[in-house]
Write an enzyme that holds these catalytic residues in place. Sequence first.
Site, PDB file in Angstrom:
ATOM      1  N   HIS A  28       6.431  -6.842  11.227  1.00  0.00           N
ATOM      2  CA  HIS A  28       6.579  -8.145  10.601  1.00  0.00           C
ATOM      3  C   HIS A  28       7.493  -9.085  11.388  1.00  0.00           C
ATOM      4  CE1 HIS A  28       4.969  -5.831   7.101  1.00  0.00           C
ATOM      5  NE2 HIS A  28       4.253  -6.929   7.015  1.00  0.00           N
ATOM      6  N   ASP A  76      -2.346 -12.657   8.155  1.00  0.00           N
ATOM      7  CA  ASP A  76      -2.021 -11.227   8.118  1.00  0.00           C
ATOM      8  C   ASP A  76      -3.058 -10.463   7.299  1.00  0.00           C
ATOM      9  OD1 ASP A  76      -0.635  -8.886   8.514  1.00  0.00           O
ATOM     10  OD2 ASP A  76       0.816  -9.238   6.915  1.00  0.00           O
TER      11      ASP A  76
END
Length: 516
Positions: free
Chosen positions: A282, A378
């Site tokens: 991330h 994502d």
Amino acid sequence: MTSMVAEPDSARQGPRPVDVALLASVFVIAACGLLYELAAGALASYLLGDSVLQFSTIIGTYLFAMGIGSWLSRYFEEQLPAHFLRVELMVALIGGALPAVLFLANAYAPGAFRFLLYGMVLLVGTLVGLEIPLVMRILKRSASLKDLVSKVLTFDYLGALAVSLAFPIVLVPKLGLVRTGLLFGFMNAAIAVWALVLFKRELRNLRAHAWACAVVMTTLALGVFGADHLTRLADDHFYQDRIVLSSSSPYQRIVVTQGRQGARLYLNGNLQFAQSDEYRYHEALVHPVMAAHGAPKKVAVLGGGDGMAVREVLKYPSVESVTLVELDPAMTDLFRTNAMMTALNHNALNDPRVKIVNTDAFHWLQEAADTFDVIVVDFPDPTNFAIGKLFTNSFYSLMDKRLAASGYAVVQTTSPLIARQSFWTVATTIESVGLTAKPYHVHVPSFGEWGFVMASHRPWHEPTSLPEGMRFLTLPTLRLMFDFPLDMARVPTEVNRLSNQVLVNTYEREWGKVEH
């Protein structure tokens, strides 16, 4: 002149109670039969990927098997009620147990999963194909062919409609696949009991039929009450670590495990993150674009319902709003309300600057009017065409319209080492809509070498600072992520379009080499 043709006795007397009961059973039979087909297709798409292929092959196999059953019905000439009762009991037992058996097979004998899947679909389809012809031949005793066909098909189609609506909206989210299958198997068995009562004077060996009904209904009832245990048994063996949460939504099966290395999230059996190293993924996904922009105010995160990417975005004081677009409300609800999950994402989804939109990202881009300084994409890997559309030039063209002139977008783009052609297909597709593609990669121990592609109209400039709280990323580390060794270097690829979706087939081929 008045017609002298006499009406049949059945027309003058109206429908018999037995005929009404049989027509009502057609409704239940159709609902149960379609449910087993939907359950098999859903399980296949959960566990094998590529939902279009799996549903297509399951439906084709099922319809073919129904044709076999209809053809075989010609050989049932006597004792039709008895044959109907036995067929109902077999459908109830095999169809009802189908999801449970397949879940257990996937956990304990994965090599046999496909054989069992198509074998059970063939068997259930054949038995379902026997049901309606037998009902029609029993009803034929007191109805004309025209009325018979219209009534039976009407109830058949109504039953199919009812379950097709209930399956994704109510049954799977509320009951789960295993309990739903067993419950509908119980309903099939109830039809057999109904037939036992209706035709008790015609049945030979009435006691044996009654015992068979009792055994099947008891077995299925026990299965309904023990469905959670069956699911946990399969999940515990498949996931190895202790399962702390599992649920099914209309879109996916969500499982969270807890082991020595922390929590892990699985969607449809595929690992999405591991607590031990998710920060590497991330931080690499978010900070190269956020830090390069300088002072982003409006940010959109597409996918990422776990809130981890949002957590990283909120590290920038300049951020005024974050719009999280996640298809599955079950995901955002879990990571917004569960204490264990909010601890992982630092309660990011409850931040007042965050707006959650539960809808399809493709449609959202078509309808949205805002522009964003940064867009973080994502999504899961393109394992099927439903996800593959989110990696097409059509999607990136829509994304471009929502991106501010000075903005940056970033796309999670699978492994450039294992799926090299898939990775560079995404870069080629982004470039095809007039955006500049800037690919990079990072090592995430749970996944291996992983890749991302930035997209923008202005050149990317290496940031001069990063926010506090980094666990992995530094400015020197960031610089290294843009260097691709020879085994990950660019290769020629096609543009991924809605009309061809070459990426899904490429991805399946490349990852298939690893899995086998």
